[in-house]
Design an enzyme around this catalytic site. Structure first.
Site, PDB file in Angstrom:
ATOM      1  N   LYS A 264       0.835  -1.207   0.000  1.00 19.17           N
ATOM      2  CA  LYS A 264       0.000   0.000   0.000  1.00 19.17           C
ATOM      3  C   LYS A 264       0.866   1.252   0.000  1.00 19.17           C
ATOM      4  O   LYS A 264       1.703   1.442   0.875  1.00 19.17           O
ATOM      5  CB  LYS A 264      -0.916  -0.004   1.231  1.00 19.17           C
ATOM      6  N   ASP A 269      -2.660  10.158   4.022  1.00 17.91           N
ATOM      7  CA  ASP A 269      -4.049   9.743   4.202  1.00 17.91           C
ATOM      8  C   ASP A 269      -4.768  10.735   5.101  1.00 17.91           C
ATOM      9  O   ASP A 269      -4.674  10.669   6.322  1.00 17.91           O
ATOM     10  CB  ASP A 269      -4.091   8.326   4.808  1.00 17.91           C
ATOM     11  N   LYS A 276     -10.245  12.484   8.632  1.00 16.84           N
ATOM     12  CA  LYS A 276      -9.700  12.072   9.927  1.00 16.84           C
ATOM     13  C   LYS A 276      -9.691  13.257  10.889  1.00 16.84           C
ATOM     14  O   LYS A 276      -9.830  14.408  10.483  1.00 16.84           O
ATOM     15  CB  LYS A 276      -8.254  11.588   9.755  1.00 16.84           C
ATOM     16  N   ASP A 287       1.609   6.054   5.676  1.00 16.77           N
ATOM     17  CA  ASP A 287       0.661   5.155   5.027  1.00 16.77           C
ATOM     18  C   ASP A 287       1.177   4.567   3.704  1.00 16.77           C
ATOM     19  O   ASP A 287       0.463   3.822   3.033  1.00 16.77           O
ATOM     20  CB  ASP A 287      -0.670   5.890   4.820  1.00 16.77           C
ATOM     21  N   ASP A 346     -12.203   6.967   4.075  1.00 15.62           N
ATOM     22  CA  ASP A 346     -10.982   6.706   4.847  1.00 15.62           C
ATOM     23  C   ASP A 346     -10.590   5.225   4.791  1.00 15.62           C
ATOM     24  O   ASP A 346      -9.513   4.850   5.227  1.00 15.62           O
ATOM     25  CB  ASP A 346     -11.193   7.155   6.301  1.00 15.62           C
ATOM     26  N   GLU A 348      -9.508   3.640   2.308  1.00 13.71           N
ATOM     27  CA  GLU A 348      -9.027   3.776   0.939  1.00 13.71           C
ATOM     28  C   GLU A 348      -7.999   2.720   0.561  1.00 13.71           C
ATOM     29  O   GLU A 348      -7.851   2.395  -0.624  1.00 13.71           O
ATOM     30  CB  GLU A 348      -8.442   5.179   0.731  1.00 13.71           C
ATOM     31  N   ARG A 350      -7.826  -0.494   0.922  1.00 17.36           N
ATOM     32  CA  ARG A 350      -8.354  -1.699   0.262  1.00 17.36           C
ATOM     33  C   ARG A 350      -8.777  -1.412  -1.175  1.00 17.36           C
ATOM     34  O   ARG A 350      -8.769  -2.298  -2.019  1.00 17.36           O
ATOM     35  CB  ARG A 350      -9.515  -2.280   1.102  1.00 17.36           C
TER      36      ARG A 350
HETATM   37  N1  BES Z   1      -4.243   4.255   7.041  1.00 16.73           N
HETATM   38  C1  BES Z   1      -5.367   3.972   7.839  1.00 16.73           C
HETATM   39  C2  BES Z   1      -5.085   2.916   8.901  1.00 16.73           C
HETATM   40  C3  BES Z   1      -4.166   3.349  10.008  1.00 16.73           C
HETATM   41  C4  BES Z   1      -4.673   3.920  11.140  1.00 16.73           C
HETATM   42  C5  BES Z   1      -2.807   3.096   9.937  1.00 16.73           C
HETATM   43  C6  BES Z   1      -3.830   4.285  12.173  1.00 16.73           C
HETATM   44  C7  BES Z   1      -1.961   3.460  10.948  1.00 16.73           C
HETATM   45  C8  BES Z   1      -2.476   4.051  12.083  1.00 16.73           C
HETATM   46  C9  BES Z   1      -6.508   3.448   6.963  1.00 16.73           C
HETATM   47  O1  BES Z   1      -6.565   3.950   5.687  1.00 16.73           O
HETATM   48  C10 BES Z   1      -7.780   3.806   7.637  1.00 16.73           C
HETATM   49  O2  BES Z   1      -8.025   4.973   7.768  1.00 16.73           O
HETATM   50  N2  BES Z   1      -8.569   2.809   8.043  1.00 16.73           N
HETATM   51  C11 BES Z   1      -9.802   3.033   8.684  1.00 16.73           C
HETATM   52  C12 BES Z   1     -10.796   2.059   8.129  1.00 16.73           C
HETATM   53  C13 BES Z   1     -12.217   2.308   8.586  1.00 16.73           C
HETATM   54  C14 BES Z   1     -12.721   3.627   8.036  1.00 16.73           C
HETATM   55  C15 BES Z   1     -13.072   1.160   8.108  1.00 16.73           C
HETATM   56  C16 BES Z   1      -9.601   2.826  10.175  1.00 16.73           C
HETATM   57  O3  BES Z   1      -8.861   1.934  10.571  1.00 16.73           O
HETATM   58  O4  BES Z   1     -10.166   3.602  10.941  1.00 16.73           O
HETATM   59 ZN    ZN Z   2      -4.769   4.631   4.889  1.00 15.70          ZN
HETATM   60 MN    MN Z   3      -7.629   5.803   5.596  1.00 18.11          MN
END
Ligand code: BES
Ligand code: ZN
Ligand code: MN
Length: 496
Positions: A264, A269, A276, A287, A346, A348, A350
């Site tokens: 990825k 992000d 966020k 990210d 968020d 994104e 996947r």
């Molecule tokens: N890049 C984030 C995941 C992340 C969070 C990595 C904290 C490192 C530290 C990812 O893109 C994300 O935002 N995931 C969301 C998914 C949710 C919206 C289903 C998450 O984990 O909150």
């Molecule tokens: Zn992310």
């Molecule tokens: Mn995200």
């Protein structure tokens, strides 16, 4: 790039030079500790004790256990001699690497000599320990800094010398790959956009034997119908990129196993319209760790003698907000035609991995491994030191966990629980990009990815927790860790 530390192999007694600290390794032998330096028995006038008897040194309780320390001599004007515990009698690569990294970090900027046995494992791991233990982000290294000088002292034996020199080359290749990946992760996001990251990764691989690199620009990405990657990048003024790099070992044939690594590469992000919080965004330059890891790993494969074919695929984009940004409720069509309903912009990672996994599967490889800072839920489940692995078949997860254990990276398996497929069912598309609120977020994200890998053995590494560290310890340094790179290299070496 200035050297972060001077690392040399030294043969025999080095008593003539100025040494600040001599490090003497011991391993456990019952309650006592025995010398593990091989044939190096002394430094200058100091003879290393063959055995440190537990009873005699009870106050410090030095048993040779990993992390144990005991000052053997400390006098003004002479070399300080420190005994360090490596671990159990059959000290592993991970034992050597983490112990040496810690000692070197604690004695930064000094002249350190480490007495080590001539085994390939000890030399390679110690070299990685020295180099990663003294890693710092190159932007900081640039400010003319005094760097340490670390020598690994080995026995005086010509056979062992050639083994050690080869091991040192491998150790340097491993540490270089990790340091390069960390440098990219630690760079501020506006100077590490998809375009810059793609160019930096390609530059890193330039001249690497057996490696070919291809970069797709936005027009090519459109032409190849990577609807997930395009949908995520739409909210940004920066164009997306996709990098494909292939390593072909010298004697490769059509029968040579082929592993595709997918990483990825979200260079920042923000969450997109599902924005966020301010705090949640502060570390989101991290990210793109997966992309940095898979591509940087490729640069080390030739030096490590890896004999399988390896492809790295890195989709790269920002996740930002503008008037064209993908909106919650939009549907994106992935390369294989599957329709993805975006209910949270968020989630994104996947969406861009979906396209990359389609490309991976089209190559009909033996195995696909993807690595991503994918879900906050992974660090809720496993904390900041353990990565999640989900795989089909589960034996692949076991192999990766073992490779991780051998390289001081902790992984733990979570299930690809089939009943939870319903969590990502969509009313209007083939799937939606979020699961059930508060339930098994790491698993539903993995199940989403799994829908793009139908035939091939596949593992998913979620490194949202260990991708960054708040402290330096062992091989890990504060900031971007490039977690997973050591595991992937070990895994690929095991296949060779
Ligand atoms: N890049 C984030 C995941 C992340 C969070 C990595 C904290 C490192 C530290 C990812 O893109 C994300 O935002 N995931 C969301 C998914 C949710 C919206 C289903 C998450 O984990 O909150
Ligand atoms: Zn992310
Ligand atoms: Mn995200």
């Amino acid at each position: 790039m200035p050297k972060q530390v001077e690392l040399t192999l030294l043969i025999g007694d080095q008593s003539a030079e100025r040494v600040d600290v001599a490090v003497v390794p011991y391993v456990m032998d019952g309650a006592d500790a025995v010398l593990a330096s091989g044939m190096v028995r002394s430094m200058g006038d100091f003879e290393f004790p063959e055995r440190l008897v537990a009873e005699a040194i009870a106050p410090e309780r030095f048993a040779g256990k990993r992390g144990d320390r005991l000052v053997l001599r400390q006098e003004p004007g002479s070399t300080t001699v420190i005994a360090v515990g490596i671990g159990s009698n059959d000290a592993s690569w991970a034992d050597w690497a983490t112990t040496i990294a810690t000692v070197v970090r604690d004695n930064a900027k000094r002249v350190v000599r480490i007495a080590i046995p001539g085994s390939a494992t000890a030399v390679e791991a110690s070299a990685v320990g020295v180099l990663l233990g003294s890693y710092s982000f190159s932007k900081r290294r640039d400010e003319a800094q005094e760097s340490g000088d670390v020598g690994l002292i080995m026995l005086d034996d010509s056979h062992a010398l050639s083994v050690a020199e080869e091991a040192l080359v491998r150790g340097r290749a491993i540490a270089d790959a990790v340091s390069q990946a960390r440098d990219l992760v630690n760079e501020p996001p506006s100077t590490m956009t998809p375009t810059i990251l793609a160019a930096a990764l390609a530059a890193q691989l330039e001249g690497a034997r057996g490696v070919e690199v291809e970069i797709w620009d936005k027009a090519k990405i459109e032409h190849e119908r990577l609807g997930g990657l395009l949908g995520v990048s739409r909210g940004s003024s920066q164009d997306p990129r996709l990098l494909i790099a292939t390593y072909r070992p010298e004697a490769a044939t059509d029968e040579t196993p082929h592993v595709v690594l997918v990483g990825k590469g979200v260079t920042f992000d923000s969450g997109g319209l599902s924005l966020k919080t301010a705090a949640g965004m502060t570390t989101m330059k991290t990210d793109m760790t997966g992309a940095a890891v898979v591509v940087s790993a490729l640069g080390a494969l030739d030096a490590l003698g890896v004999r399988v074919k390896v492809t790295a695929i890195a989709p790269m984009t920002e996740n930002m907000v503008n008037g064209s940004a993908t909106k919650p409720g939009d549907v994106l069509v992935a390369r294989n035609g599957l329709r993805m309903e975006v209910l949270n912009t968020d989630a994104e990672g996947r969406l861009i991995l979906a396209d990359a996994l389609c490309l991976a599967e089209e190559m009909a490889p033996s195995t696909i491994v993807d690595i991503a800072t994918l879900t906050g839920a992974a660090s809720v489940a496993l904390g900041r030191e353990i990565g999640a692995v989900l795989a089909r078949p589960r034996s692949l997860a076991t192999q990766l966990i073992e490779a991780g254990a051998q390289s001081a990276e902790a992984l733990w398996e979570l299930p690809l629980w089939e009943d939870y497929e319903s969590h990502i069912d969509s009313e209007i598309a083939d799937m939606k990009n979020i699961g059930s609120a508060g339930e098994a977020g790491t698993i539903s994200a993995a199940l989403f990815l799994g829908r793009f890998v139908r035939e091939t053995n596949w593992a998913h590494l979620d490194i949202a927790g260990p991708g960054r560290s708040e402290k330096s310890a062992g091989l890990v340094t504060k900031g971007g860790t490039a977690f997973g790179l050591l595991t992937l290299l070990r895994y690929l070496r095991t296949l060779s």
